[in-house]
Design a protein around this motif. Structure first.
Motif, PDB file in Angstrom:
ATOM      1  N   ASP A 144       0.814  -1.225   0.000  1.00  0.00           N
ATOM      2  CA  ASP A 144       0.000   0.000   0.000  1.00  0.00           C
ATOM      3  C   ASP A 144       0.848   1.275   0.000  1.00  0.00           C
ATOM      4  N   ILE A 145       1.824   1.365   0.895  1.00  0.00           N
ATOM      5  CA  ILE A 145       2.519   2.649   1.125  1.00  0.00           C
ATOM      6  C   ILE A 145       3.766   2.805   0.254  1.00  0.00           C
ATOM      7  N   GLY A 146       4.669   1.838   0.288  1.00  0.00           N
ATOM      8  CA  GLY A 146       5.831   1.894  -0.599  1.00  0.00           C
ATOM      9  C   GLY A 146       7.111   2.422   0.015  1.00  0.00           C
ATOM     10  N   LEU A 147       7.053   3.074   1.181  1.00  0.00           N
ATOM     11  CA  LEU A 147       8.266   3.491   1.898  1.00  0.00           C
ATOM     12  C   LEU A 147       8.256   2.831   3.274  1.00  0.00           C
ATOM     13  N   GLU A 148       9.441   2.569   3.833  1.00  0.00           N
ATOM     14  CA  GLU A 148       9.528   1.889   5.113  1.00  0.00           C
ATOM     15  C   GLU A 148       8.955   2.738   6.246  1.00  0.00           C
ATOM     16  N   SER A 149       8.702   2.047   7.378  1.00  0.00           N
ATOM     17  CA  SER A 149       8.061   2.670   8.537  1.00  0.00           C
ATOM     18  C   SER A 149       8.854   3.854   9.095  1.00  0.00           C
ATOM     19  N   THR A 150       8.140   4.756   9.732  1.00  0.00           N
ATOM     20  CA  THR A 150       8.736   5.831  10.525  1.00  0.00           C
ATOM     21  C   THR A 150       9.375   5.180  11.762  1.00  0.00           C
ATOM     22  N   ILE A 151      10.612   5.586  12.090  1.00  0.00           N
ATOM     23  CA  ILE A 151      11.252   5.045  13.301  1.00  0.00           C
ATOM     24  C   ILE A 151      11.345   6.149  14.351  1.00  0.00           C
ATOM     25  N   VAL A 152      10.832   5.848  15.560  1.00  0.00           N
ATOM     26  CA  VAL A 152      10.892   6.812  16.666  1.00  0.00           C
ATOM     27  C   VAL A 152      11.687   6.212  17.817  1.00  0.00           C
ATOM     28  N   ASP A 153      12.702   6.931  18.259  1.00  0.00           N
ATOM     29  CA  ASP A 153      13.521   6.487  19.383  1.00  0.00           C
ATOM     30  C   ASP A 153      12.920   7.015  20.681  1.00  0.00           C
ATOM     31  N   LEU A 154      12.523   6.096  21.566  1.00  0.00           N
ATOM     32  CA  LEU A 154      11.920   6.502  22.843  1.00  0.00           C
ATOM     33  C   LEU A 154      12.854   6.204  24.015  1.00  0.00           C
ATOM     34  N   THR A 155      14.134   6.041  23.732  1.00  0.00           N
ATOM     35  CA  THR A 155      15.049   5.680  24.823  1.00  0.00           C
ATOM     36  C   THR A 155      15.682   6.909  25.488  1.00  0.00           C
ATOM     37  N   GLU A 156      15.467   8.099  24.910  1.00  0.00           N
ATOM     38  CA  GLU A 156      15.975   9.327  25.537  1.00  0.00           C
ATOM     39  C   GLU A 156      14.767  10.097  26.087  1.00  0.00           C
ATOM     40  N   SER A 157      15.031  11.224  26.745  1.00  0.00           N
ATOM     41  CA  SER A 157      13.908  11.933  27.373  1.00  0.00           C
ATOM     42  C   SER A 157      12.953  12.538  26.334  1.00  0.00           C
ATOM     43  N   THR A 158      13.465  12.849  25.135  1.00  0.00           N
ATOM     44  CA  THR A 158      12.614  13.438  24.098  1.00  0.00           C
ATOM     45  C   THR A 158      12.525  12.477  22.906  1.00  0.00           C
ATOM     46  N   PRO A 159      11.301  12.213  22.406  1.00  0.00           N
ATOM     47  CA  PRO A 159      11.162  11.268  21.284  1.00  0.00           C
ATOM     48  C   PRO A 159      11.821  11.813  20.014  1.00  0.00           C
ATOM     49  N   ALA A 160      12.699  11.022  19.429  1.00  0.00           N
ATOM     50  CA  ALA A 160      13.417  11.472  18.228  1.00  0.00           C
ATOM     51  C   ALA A 160      13.067  10.589  17.044  1.00  0.00           C
ATOM     52  N   ILE A 161      12.750  11.204  15.911  1.00  0.00           N
ATOM     53  CA  ILE A 161      12.488  10.424  14.691  1.00  0.00           C
ATOM     54  C   ILE A 161      13.822  10.123  14.017  1.00  0.00           C
ATOM     55  N   LEU A 162      14.100   8.840  13.849  1.00  0.00           N
ATOM     56  CA  LEU A 162      15.365   8.428  13.241  1.00  0.00           C
ATOM     57  C   LEU A 162      15.203   8.157  11.744  1.00  0.00           C
ATOM     58  N   ARG A 163      13.969   7.893  11.306  1.00  0.00           N
ATOM     59  CA  ARG A 163      13.710   7.684   9.871  1.00  0.00           C
ATOM     60  C   ARG A 163      12.310   8.208   9.584  1.00  0.00           C
ATOM     61  N   PRO A 164      12.161   9.184   8.661  1.00  0.00           N
ATOM     62  CA  PRO A 164      10.826   9.697   8.351  1.00  0.00           C
ATOM     63  C   PRO A 164      10.034   8.685   7.522  1.00  0.00           C
ATOM     64  N   GLY A 165       8.732   8.681   7.688  1.00  0.00           N
ATOM     65  CA  GLY A 165       7.902   7.724   6.943  1.00  0.00           C
ATOM     66  C   GLY A 165       6.481   8.243   6.807  1.00  0.00           C
ATOM     67  N   TYR A 166       5.572   7.335   6.542  1.00  0.00           N
ATOM     68  CA  TYR A 166       4.172   7.677   6.280  1.00  0.00           C
ATOM     69  C   TYR A 166       3.522   8.358   7.490  1.00  0.00           C
ATOM     70  N   ILE A 167       3.919   7.937   8.707  1.00  0.00           N
ATOM     71  CA  ILE A 167       3.481   8.631   9.931  1.00  0.00           C
ATOM     72  C   ILE A 167       4.447   9.806  10.090  1.00  0.00           C
ATOM     73  N   THR A 168       3.952  11.022   9.862  1.00  0.00           N
ATOM     74  CA  THR A 168       4.849  12.179   9.783  1.00  0.00           C
ATOM     75  C   THR A 168       5.160  12.749  11.170  1.00  0.00           C
ATOM     76  N   LEU A 169       6.175  13.624  11.209  1.00  0.00           N
ATOM     77  CA  LEU A 169       6.516  14.320  12.456  1.00  0.00           C
ATOM     78  C   LEU A 169       5.282  15.060  12.995  1.00  0.00           C
TER      79      LEU A 169
END
Ligand code: TXA
Ligand code: MG
Length: 360
Positions: free
Chosen positions: A186-211
Motif C-alpha cells: 500500500d505505502i511503498g516506503l519503510e516505517s517511521t522510526i521513533v527512538d523513545l530511549t531518551e527523554s525526548t522522542p526522536a524520529i530516526l527515519r521519516p515515513g508515512y506517519i509524519t513528524l
C-alpha cells in the motif's frame, strides 16, 4: 551464502481479506520461520524478509541472504501490543501513547531491550526496534511464527526496498525458503522510526506517519539531526541510516527548484548526456510529464503526482528498479518537496542519489 535453496511462492489473491485457505498457507509459512527458515512477506510499507527474532541463527541467515553488515540491527515485528513487555523494559508512557494512536501501522519504536532478543538480532545494541504492522497477512504470519519476527526490507543490501513479490524474487530467489506474494504494497516506503530511549522522542527515519502526526500526541518529538543534514557531524542513531541505500545502478542526480526551470534544466542535461552517447533516464512528476517527449528522451518514468504525493511514495522504489532494467547510466530526477510525505520521499531520494543535488 544460501543460494540454492528451493524458494516456494505462496500467492494471496486478496491480502486485505485472506481466505481460510490463505490462512492455512500462512500458518505453514509461520512454521518454516519457527523451524529456523526464512519467509519474505508483504507489509503495508514494503516487503519484509522474516526470520525468528529470538533465534540468533535465523538472524544470521537474514544478514547472509541480504548481504547486510551485521552491525545494522533488525526490526522485531509483533502482532499484539502487549508483546512489547516481553522484549523491552523501562517502557515509557510515550510508547503506549504511540501504540494506541498508530499501531497496528507503519511505525517502529526503539525501546530499551530486556535481553530476550539476542544480540544477533539487535546488532549488539541494548535497545530493540519494534513494529506491529497493520497488514493482515503480516500479522497472521507473525502470530503463526510465534509472535516475534525479525524483518528487514526484503532487498539485497544497498538496492531499493521491494514493493512487489517479483522484486523480492529478483533479489532473494534461492536465498529464502518461502515468499508470500500479497501483490503490490500500500505505502511503498519503510516505517517511521521513533527512538523513545531518551527523554525526548526522536524520529530516526521519516515515513508515512509524519513528524506532525506524532506531535499531535507527543508535542516534543523532533527529527534526529543526522537525518536532516548528512554533514551535521552527528552519527545517525539508526545504524542503517549511515549506509548507502536504495541506489539504482545508474548515477542519480536530483534537480531542485521552480518546476518549469527544473524541467528545462533536466532536458538540457539529458540531451547533453545523450550526445555523449550515454543512456539516460528521467524521473518526473505527472505534472511535468508533458515537457518530456519520449521520442527525444527515451526513458522517461512518471513516478506519481505531486498533488497527491502518496503516489510518489508508492512508486519510488519500483521506478528506481525500472531504471536498472532499462540499463541507463545516468538518471535525472525532479525533487518532490512540499507535500505531506516530502520528508520521507526526500530522505530516500537523497540516499539513492548519494546526496547529489543541483539547485537551479
Ligand atoms: O517498514 C519497515 O520498517 C520495513 C518492514 C519490513 O517492516 N522494515 C525495514 O527494516 O525497513 P530495515 O532493516 O530495512 O530498516 C530498519 C532500520 C535500519 O536503519 C536500522 O538501523 C534501524 O531500523 N534500527 C533497527 N534497530 C534499531 C535500534 N535498536 N536502534 C536504532 N535503529 C535501529
Ligand atoms: Mg532496508
Amino acid at each position: 551464502m544460501q543460494d540454492g535453496i528451493q524458494t516456494r511462492c505462496i500467492v494471496i489473491e486478496d491480502p486485505h481479506e485472506p481466505t481460510a485457505a490463505d490462512l492455512d498457507n500462512i500458518r505453514t509459512a509461520g512454521q518454516v520461520i519457527k523451524d529456523g527458515g526464512l519467509c519474505a512477506f508483504p507489509t503495508e510499507t514494503v516487503y519484509g524478509l522474516g526470520g525468528d527474532a529470538l533465534n540468533p541463527e535465523s538472524s544470521g541467515k537474514i544478514y547472509a541472504a541480504k548481504g547486510r553488515p551485521s552491525d545494522n540491527p533488525l526490526i522485531v515485528h509483533i502482532a499484539d501490543i502487549k508483546d512489547i513487555e516481553k522484549i523491552a523494559e523501562d517502557i515509557p508512557g510515550a510508547a503506549y501513547i504511540l501504540a494506541e494512536k498508530f499501531w497496528p501501522g507503519p511505525l517502529t519504536m526503539i525501546l530499551k531491550g530486556n535481553g530476550t532478543v539476542p544480540p544477533a538480532t539487535t546488532g549488539g545494541l541494548s535497545t530493540v526496534a519494534i513494529r506491529y504492522p497493520s497488514d493482515k497477512v503480516a500479522a497472521a504470519l507473525i502470530r503463526a511464527a510465534g509472535g516475534f519476527v525479525a524483518a528487514p526490507s526484503a532487498n539485497t543490501s544497498g538496492r531499493p526496498s521491494t514493493t512487489t513479490a517479483a522484486h523480492v524474487l529478483e533479489d532473494l530467489s534461492g536465498r529464502v525458503d518461502v515468499i508470500i506474494d500479497g501483490g503490490d504494497v500500500d505505502i511503498g516506503l519503510e516505517s517511521t522510526i521513533v527512538d523513545l530511549t531518551e527523554s525526548t522522542p526522536a524520529i530516526l527515519r521519516p515515513g508515512y506517519i509524519t513528524l506532525d502526526m506524532i506531535k499531535t500526541v507527543l508535542p516534543d518529538a523532533y527529527y534526529d539531526p543526522a537525518i536532516i543534514d548528512p554533514d551535521s557531524g552527528e552519527a545517525p542513531k539508526a545504524p542503517g541510516m549511515k549506509y548507502r541505500h536504495y541506489a539504482p545502478k545508474g548515477k542519480l542526480t536530483i534537480v531542485k527548484g521552480e518546476k518549469e526551470a527544473v524541467a528545462r534544466y533536466i532536458a538540457g542535461l539529458a540531451v547533453q548526456k545523450r550526445q555523449e552517447g550515454a543512456g539516460v533516464g528521467l524521473m518526473v512528476s505527472a505534472e511535468n510529464r508533458e515537457f518530456f517527449d519520449e521520442s527525444i528522451f527515451s526513458v522517461v518514468k512518471t513516478v506519481g503526482e505531486e498533488r497527491d504525493d502518496g503516489t510518489i511514495a508508492h512508486n519510488l522504489f519500483a521506478v528506481l528498479r525500472e531504471f536498472d532494467e532499462a540499463g541507463v547510466e545516468f538518471i535525472f530526477s525532479e525533487s518532490f518537496d512540499g507535500g505531506r510525505l516530502s520528508d520521507a520521499i526526500t530522505n530516500r531520494l537523497l540516499k539513492a542519489a548519494g546526496y547529489d543535488v543541483i539547485e537551479v
